[in-house]
Design a protein around this motif. Sequence first.
Motif, PDB file in Angstrom:
ATOM      1  N   SER A   1     -11.227  10.914   1.677  1.00 32.92           N
ATOM      2  CA  SER A   1     -12.236  11.512   0.807  1.00 32.92           C
ATOM      3  C   SER A   1     -11.651  11.990  -0.511  1.00 32.92           C
ATOM      4  CB  SER A   1     -12.926  12.684   1.523  1.00 32.92           C
ATOM      5  OG  SER A   1     -11.986  13.683   1.901  1.00 32.92           O
ATOM      6  N   ASN A   2     -10.326  11.978  -0.633  1.00 37.76           N
ATOM      7  CA  ASN A   2      -9.662  12.300  -1.893  1.00 37.76           C
ATOM      8  C   ASN A   2      -9.381  10.986  -2.619  1.00 37.76           C
ATOM      9  OD1 ASN A   2      -8.005  13.042  -4.001  1.00 37.76           O
ATOM     10  ND2 ASN A   2      -6.631  14.305  -2.777  1.00 37.76           N
ATOM     11  N   PRO A   3     -10.043  10.708  -3.725  1.00 41.97           N
ATOM     12  CA  PRO A   3      -9.930   9.380  -4.358  1.00 41.97           C
ATOM     13  C   PRO A   3      -8.657   9.173  -5.169  1.00 41.97           C
ATOM     14  CG  PRO A   3     -11.367  10.776  -5.660  1.00 41.97           C
ATOM     15  CD  PRO A   3     -10.988  11.584  -4.443  1.00 41.97           C
ATOM     16  N   ALA A   4      -7.836  10.193  -5.306  1.00 45.90           N
ATOM     17  CA  ALA A   4      -6.695  10.098  -6.224  1.00 45.90           C
ATOM     18  C   ALA A   4      -5.756   8.951  -5.880  1.00 45.90           C
ATOM     19  CB  ALA A   4      -5.931  11.428  -6.233  1.00 45.90           C
TER      20      ALA A   4
ATOM     21  N   HIS B   1      -3.559   3.372  -6.812  1.00 47.82           N
ATOM     22  CA  HIS B   1      -3.184   2.037  -6.340  1.00 47.82           C
ATOM     23  C   HIS B   1      -4.026   0.956  -7.000  1.00 47.82           C
ATOM     24  CE1 HIS B   1      -0.069   2.509  -3.259  1.00 47.82           C
ATOM     25  NE2 HIS B   1      -0.614   3.679  -2.988  1.00 47.82           N
ATOM     26  N   LYS B   2      -5.300   1.200  -7.201  1.00 43.40           N
ATOM     27  CA  LYS B   2      -6.153   0.200  -7.846  1.00 43.40           C
ATOM     28  C   LYS B   2      -5.689  -0.077  -9.266  1.00 43.40           C
ATOM     29  CE  LYS B   2     -10.426   0.741  -5.207  1.00 43.40           C
ATOM     30  NZ  LYS B   2     -11.855   1.159  -5.251  1.00 43.40           N
ATOM     31  N   GLU B   3      -5.249   0.958  -9.959  1.00 44.66           N
ATOM     32  CA  GLU B   3      -4.744   0.770 -11.318  1.00 44.66           C
ATOM     33  C   GLU B   3      -3.496  -0.111 -11.322  1.00 44.66           C
ATOM     34  OE1 GLU B   3      -4.135   4.605 -12.994  1.00 44.66           O
ATOM     35  OE2 GLU B   3      -6.281   5.094 -13.091  1.00 44.66           O
ATOM     36  N   SER B   4      -2.774  -0.128 -10.193  1.00 41.49           N
ATOM     37  CA  SER B   4      -1.582  -0.963 -10.084  1.00 41.49           C
ATOM     38  C   SER B   4      -1.890  -2.327  -9.483  1.00 41.49           C
ATOM     39  CB  SER B   4      -0.521  -0.248  -9.236  1.00 41.49           C
ATOM     40  OG  SER B   4       0.680  -0.958  -9.216  1.00 41.49           O
ATOM     41  N   GLY B   5      -3.165  -2.575  -9.192  1.00 42.09           N
ATOM     42  CA  GLY B   5      -3.562  -3.870  -8.645  1.00 42.09           C
ATOM     43  C   GLY B   5      -3.528  -3.942  -7.135  1.00 42.09           C
ATOM     44  N   ASN B   6      -3.408  -2.808  -6.460  1.00 46.60           N
ATOM     45  CA  ASN B   6      -3.378  -2.777  -4.995  1.00 46.60           C
ATOM     46  C   ASN B   6      -4.760  -2.385  -4.480  1.00 46.60           C
ATOM     47  OD1 ASN B   6      -0.561  -3.201  -5.215  1.00 46.60           O
ATOM     48  ND2 ASN B   6      -0.212  -0.999  -5.359  1.00 46.60           N
ATOM     49  N   GLU B   7      -5.484  -3.348  -3.929  1.00 50.97           N
ATOM     50  CA  GLU B   7      -6.832  -3.067  -3.440  1.00 50.97           C
ATOM     51  C   GLU B   7      -6.827  -2.264  -2.143  1.00 50.97           C
ATOM     52  OE1 GLU B   7      -9.683  -3.560  -4.998  1.00 50.97           O
ATOM     53  OE2 GLU B   7      -8.499  -4.266  -6.692  1.00 50.97           O
ATOM     54  N   SER B   8      -5.745  -2.365  -1.373  1.00 53.40           N
ATOM     55  CA  SER B   8      -5.626  -1.587  -0.140  1.00 53.40           C
ATOM     56  C   SER B   8      -4.197  -1.102  -0.011  1.00 53.40           C
ATOM     57  CB  SER B   8      -6.015  -2.427   1.082  1.00 53.40           C
ATOM     58  OG  SER B   8      -5.150  -3.541   1.219  1.00 53.40           O
ATOM     59  N   PHE B   9      -3.990  -0.037   0.751  1.00 52.59           N
ATOM     60  CA  PHE B   9      -2.654   0.523   0.909  1.00 52.59           C
ATOM     61  C   PHE B   9      -2.601   1.354   2.187  1.00 52.59           C
ATOM     62  CE2 PHE B   9      -5.188   3.663  -1.206  1.00 52.59           C
ATOM     63  CZ  PHE B   9      -4.708   4.903  -0.799  1.00 52.59           C
ATOM     64  N   GLN B  10      -1.382   1.504   2.698  1.00 53.90           N
ATOM     65  CA  GLN B  10      -1.168   2.339   3.870  1.00 53.90           C
ATOM     66  C   GLN B  10      -1.025   3.797   3.451  1.00 53.90           C
ATOM     67  OE1 GLN B  10       1.556   0.790   7.089  1.00 53.90           O
ATOM     68  NE2 GLN B  10       2.319  -0.394   5.364  1.00 53.90           N
TER      69      GLN B  10
END
Length: 422
Positions: free
Chosen positions: A311-314, A319-328
Amino acid sequence: MKTRLGALLRDRQGNFAIMTALTLPFLMGVAGAGLELTRALQVKSDMQNAADAATLAAATKFRESAGEKSDEELKTEVTRFLSASEFAQELSDDDKKMLDPALAANALSDVEKKAAGVAIGTATSRFKTDKGTGFKVSTTINYQMPLNPMLEFIGAKSITLSATSTSQSSFNNGAPLSMYLVLDRSGSMAFKTDTVDKSKYSCSNYDAVNWPNPMRSTRPCYVDKITSLKTAVSFLVETLNTSDPTYKSNGNPASQLVRTSAIAYNDKASPTQGLDWGTKRSGGYVNALSATGGTDASGALSAAFEALKSSNPAEANAHKESGNESFQRIIVLMTDGEMTGNSANWSSFVDNAVRTTCARAKADDIKIYTVAFMAPDKGKSLLQACATSLDNYYAPENMEEIVAAFGDIAKKAAGNVSRLTN
């Protein structure tokens, strides 16, 4: 004669039998259709499950083989999984040949393929990105399912069922992740381990009996727990950096995949620091730790959870700004004792608070690794409960083992994943 013919035409006896005879094929067809609809839905579900398992297995083999498996070998892996599936049990002996790994369908003659009621199409592709190598495998199954003979009364002999699955994996592609280290720096972390420090002639070797009283130097000198932890975290950092194809020691940012932070605790949490790209900031933070105070991980663990929770979008935005659509999202929780807070009276309260936060984090799909370093049974019990699984729990009893534990955590975290994409 005319009178008898008129009577025959006016006679209504036997009409039901005639109507039944005329409509019987239709009624049998409807009954058969109801039965076959249920069966067709189950077979289609089995087909989809088989296709998903097969493509995911091939994608995983690509990653595990470091990309060395050929496309033909990976297609055979798809066929092998299909042949062992529940769907395969539905097929006739002739159709099962299409799923035989030894034949792999392409060894069959054109006549056999044309006569088969099942067709398998598998396509593979490999691609390069600035972060490594990827692999995609897609499989489509088409099956002419024979229908119940009753449906032949309405001209239906078979029905076409289809299932498609695509899986994707990567090798040396890094693993986008955000990792928060939650580390014990209580007074007992100053206690000695059984590893001799050959770089020193003598030193103050503390244990539960003499801590924190001043004492004369003794020899040999043993490595203390806090130094062991620092060495372990350094190894974790090195492993993450080595596994990260985007890592640049002097880059800004230092990584496009890995974000880390660390927070220490004794009877209270140390000031928090935000997650940052790369490992330099968190590594430097850990190297500056000293051991003192009691043991209360609840505040530090809550800080890590708040930073990583979905729930914290930070983190997602970073990661999206770095091109990572998903992350652990990963928490590494380490302690060498049981929870006491600033007094033994708080032990159960703090223990329960930590368990509650661990449960919330796991429910939010945050992966938790735990390290009970030379800890008592109560501490081990707490960290076993907090770990995502037993594979994520470590109980090292010396310096070498804690270094190995943190290295293993880094390898698992940085390991590439295989996933279904549709």
